[in-house]
Write a protein that holds these residues in place. Structure first.
Motif, short mmCIF file in Angstrom:
data_model
loop_
_atom_site.label_atom_id
_atom_site.label_comp_id
_atom_site.label_asym_id
_atom_site.label_seq_id
_atom_site.Cartn_x
_atom_site.Cartn_y
_atom_site.Cartn_z
N GLY A 312 0.81 -1.22 0.00
CA GLY A 312 0.00 0.00 0.00
C GLY A 312 0.84 1.26 0.00
N ASN A 313 2.04 1.16 0.56
CA ASN A 313 2.95 2.31 0.61
C ASN A 313 3.86 2.40 -0.61
N SER A 314 3.80 1.40 -1.49
CA SER A 314 4.75 1.35 -2.60
C SER A 314 4.48 2.37 -3.69
N GLY A 315 3.21 2.79 -3.82
CA GLY A 315 2.85 3.71 -4.88
C GLY A 315 2.84 3.09 -6.26
N SER A 316 2.92 1.77 -6.30
CA SER A 316 3.03 1.08 -7.59
C SER A 316 1.84 0.15 -7.81
N ALA A 317 0.76 0.69 -8.37
CA ALA A 317 -0.41 -0.13 -8.68
C ALA A 317 -0.12 -1.12 -9.79
N GLU A 318 0.67 -0.72 -10.75
CA GLU A 318 0.97 -1.58 -11.89
C GLU A 318 1.61 -2.89 -11.47
N GLN A 345 -5.11 2.47 -1.23
CA GLN A 345 -3.93 3.30 -1.46
C GLN A 345 -3.52 3.31 -2.94
N LEU A 346 -3.78 2.19 -3.63
CA LEU A 346 -3.26 2.03 -4.98
C LEU A 346 -4.28 2.24 -6.09
N ALA A 347 -5.57 1.93 -5.82
CA ALA A 347 -6.57 1.89 -6.89
C ALA A 347 -7.27 3.22 -7.06
N PRO A 348 -7.69 3.53 -8.28
CA PRO A 348 -8.56 4.69 -8.49
C PRO A 348 -9.85 4.51 -7.68
N ASP A 349 -10.45 5.62 -7.30
CA ASP A 349 -11.64 5.55 -6.46
C ASP A 349 -12.74 4.69 -7.06
N GLY A 350 -12.93 4.76 -8.36
CA GLY A 350 -13.98 3.99 -9.00
C GLY A 350 -13.75 2.50 -8.89
N ASP A 351 -12.52 2.07 -9.13
CA ASP A 351 -12.17 0.65 -9.03
C ASP A 351 -12.39 0.14 -7.62
N ALA A 352 -11.95 0.91 -6.63
CA ALA A 352 -12.11 0.50 -5.23
C ALA A 352 -13.58 0.43 -4.85
N ASP A 365 -16.34 -10.38 8.93
CA ASP A 365 -15.40 -9.94 9.97
C ASP A 365 -15.51 -8.43 10.17
N PRO A 366 -15.73 -7.97 11.41
CA PRO A 366 -15.95 -6.54 11.64
C PRO A 366 -14.75 -5.66 11.28
N GLU A 367 -13.55 -6.17 11.49
CA GLU A 367 -12.36 -5.39 11.16
C GLU A 367 -12.23 -5.19 9.65
N VAL A 368 -12.53 -6.23 8.90
CA VAL A 368 -12.46 -6.11 7.44
C VAL A 368 -13.55 -5.17 6.95
N LEU A 369 -14.74 -5.31 7.50
CA LEU A 369 -15.84 -4.41 7.13
C LEU A 369 -15.49 -2.94 7.45
N ALA A 370 -14.80 -2.75 8.57
CA ALA A 370 -14.39 -1.39 8.93
C ALA A 370 -13.46 -0.80 7.89
N GLU A 371 -12.59 -1.65 7.34
CA GLU A 371 -11.69 -1.17 6.28
C GLU A 371 -12.46 -0.80 5.03
N TRP A 372 -13.44 -1.65 4.66
CA TRP A 372 -14.24 -1.34 3.48
C TRP A 372 -15.04 -0.05 3.68
N ASN A 373 -15.49 0.18 4.89
CA ASN A 373 -16.34 1.34 5.16
C ASN A 373 -15.55 2.61 5.41
N SER A 374 -14.22 2.50 5.54
CA SER A 374 -13.42 3.69 5.81
C SER A 374 -13.26 4.52 4.53
N GLU A 375 -12.81 5.73 4.72
CA GLU A 375 -12.67 6.65 3.59
C GLU A 375 -11.30 6.57 2.94
N SER A 376 -10.33 5.95 3.63
CA SER A 376 -8.98 5.91 3.05
C SER A 376 -8.25 4.68 3.52
#
Length: 376
Positions: A312-318, A345-352, A365-376
Motif C-alpha cells: 500500500g505504501n509502494s505507490g506502484s499499482a501496476e 492506497q493504490l486503486a482509483p476511487d472507481g475501481d475501489a 469480519d468486523p475489522e475487514v468491514l471497517a476497512e471497506w467502510n473507511s474513507e482511506s
C-alpha cells in the motif's frame, strides 16, 4: 620461575572467546534498584502492549535469584551480527521489502544457544559449577545485566550499545553458582546525542531511555497479533519484519565491524525481496522460504499483513494491484483487511468502489468491514 595460574574468571573469558564470542563480561546475579523500577514503570504504563508474558514473569525478570536461587554470577556473552552496508538504504526502494538485519538468515537463537550451552558444559565439567543457560526468550533482563558486566550501556533507544561493536550484537547468559568477581559496569556514552530518538518513524520514544512498544515497528510487525492501527501504516513504509532505524543511526556504529559469522550473512533472497512475491506466499510456501528463520514464528498471515501494508505504501499499482485483488478473498481476516487498505492506497476511487460493493455483502469480519467502510 613459573607463571601464576590464571584466575577462574580469566580462564572462563578465554574459553568463551575461543568458542567464538566477540564479547564476554561478568556481573553479579542481581539487578540494581534502577533496573527494577524501570521495569515496574514500563509495565504499569502498558508499554509492553500484547506481551503479557512480561508482566506474568515480572518477579523472575526483576531478580535473577528468583529465576534461579543458586545463581551467584552471570556470564554475559555477545555475538556480533553487524551488517556490511547501511540497512536504511533499502527504505528508498518501496517495491522491495525491508527485513531487519538480524533476520535475513538463520535464527540467531539456535546459533547463539548452541554456543552458550557449549560454554556452560565446559564450565560445569572444569569447575563443577551449577549452570543455567538463557538466550533472549527467558525472563531475563539481559541488557541491564550486560551493562553491569561491562559489555556496553543501554542507549537512549533502550538497546545496548558497545564502544567496540556499536548496536549490532546478540546477547546470551550463563547463570552460575560460582562467585566470580564482577567486571566494572559500563557508563553511558550517549551524551547529548538523540539521533535514535529523532529517526523513529512512529515516535515510539516518549522520553530518552523509554520505548513504548505499542508504537514500535519491530513490535507491530513481529509481536502484535492483531490488525495494525491506521496511524502506523504509512510510517511503516516498506518495513515488513522489524526495524533497524534507531540502531543504524547510532554514531558508535563507526567502530563496528561486519560480522564474520556465515549464519548471519544475509541470504540473497531476503536482502531486497520483491513485495509481490512475498504477498503470494501460501502457508506451505511461507514455511519453506523461512525454514530456519526467526521470521517463521510470526506465521504466514501476520507476515502477509505486513507485506500488504508495504505494498500500500509502494505507490506502484501496476506491479501490485493484481496481487492485492486476489488477497481480498484470502482466508485470513488479517490479510483481507490489509488487502482492502492496500487497494484503497493504490486503486482509483472507481475501481475501489466497485470492489467494495462486491465484497462488502459477503464479509462477516468486523475489522475487514471497517476497512471497506473507511474513507482511506
Amino acid at each position: 620461575m613459573t607463571n601464576a595460574p590464571l584466575e577462574p574468571k580469566e580462564v572462563i573469558r578465554d574459553q568463551a572467546l575461543a568458542l567464538g564470542f566477540d564479547a564476554v563480561g561478568f556481573a553479579p546475579a542481581a539487578l540494581g534498584a534502577h533496573a527494577k523500577e524501570h521495569l515496574r514503570s514500563y509495565l504499569d504504563q502498558g508499554f509492553h502492549g500484547d506481551m503479557g508474558w512480561m508482566a506474568e514473569t515480572q518477579a523472575r525478570r526483576a531478580n535473577p535469584q528468583v529465576l534461579w536461587p543458586d545463581a551467584r554470577s552471570v556470564i554475559v556473552v555477545g555475538l556480533n551480527y553487524g551488517p556490511s552496508h547501511n540497512p536504511l538504504e533499502l527504505l528508498a526502494r518501496p517495491e522491495r521489502g525491508n527485513i531487519s538485519v538480524y533476520a535475513r538468515n538463520k535464527d540467531y537463537h539456535d546459533i547463539l544457544k548452541k554456543r552458550v550451552k557449549a560454554l556452560a558444559r565446559w564450565l560445569h565439567q572444569e569447575h563443577q559449577a551449577g549452570v543455567k543457560v538463557f538466550v533472549d526468550t527467558a525472563p531475563v533482563m539481559e541488557k541491564p545485566l550486560a551493562a553491569r558486566a561491562g559489555i556496553g550501556w543501554q542507549g537512549k533507544h533502550s538497546n545496548l550499545v558497545s564502544r567496540e561493536a556499536g548496536s549490532w550484537f546478540f546477547l546470551g547468559e550463563v547463570f552460575t553458582s560460582l562467585d566470580l568477581t564482577p567486571d566494572s559496569a559500563e557508563i553511558d556514552h550517549c551524551g547529548s546525542c538523540r539521533r535514535c530518538l529523532d529517526v523513529c518513524p512512529t515516535e515510539a520514544f516518549p522520553a530518552p531511555y523509554r520505548i513504548d512498544a505499542r508504537r514500535c515497528i519491530s513490535y507491530l510487525t513481529i509481536e502484535h497479533k492483531g490488525h495494525i492501527e491506521r496511524e502506523f501504516r504509512k510510517p511503516m513504509g516498506n518495513r515488513i519484519y522489524g526495524c533497524d532505524d534507531c540502531l543504524a543511526v547510532c554514531p558508535w556504529n563507526k567502530f563496528a565491524e561486519p560480522t564474520g559469522e556465515e549464519a548471519f550473512l544475509p541470504r540473497v533472497e531476503l536482502t531486497a525481496p520483491r513485495l509481490r512475491d512475498l504477498a503470494m506466499l501460501d502457508d506451505p510456501g511461507f514455511r519453506q522460504v523461512f525454514s530456519g528463520s526467526p521470521i517463521k514464528r510470526v506465521g504466514r498471515d501476520r507476515f502477509v499483513r505486513n507485506v500488504l501494508i508495504a505494498i500500500g505504501n509502494s505507490g506502484s499499482a501496476e506491479d501490485h494491484l493484481d496481487v492485492v485483488k486476489i488477497l481480498l478473498d484470502d482466508a485470513s481476516p488479517l490479510v483481507r483487511a490489509m488487502a482492502v487498505w492496500a487497494l484503497r492506497q493504490l486503486a482509483p476511487d472507481g475501481d475501489a468502489a466497485t470492489l467494495c460493493e462486491q465484497h462488502r455483502a459477503r464479509e462477516s469480519d468486523p475489522e475487514v468491514l471497517a476497512e471497506w467502510n473507511s474513507e482511506s
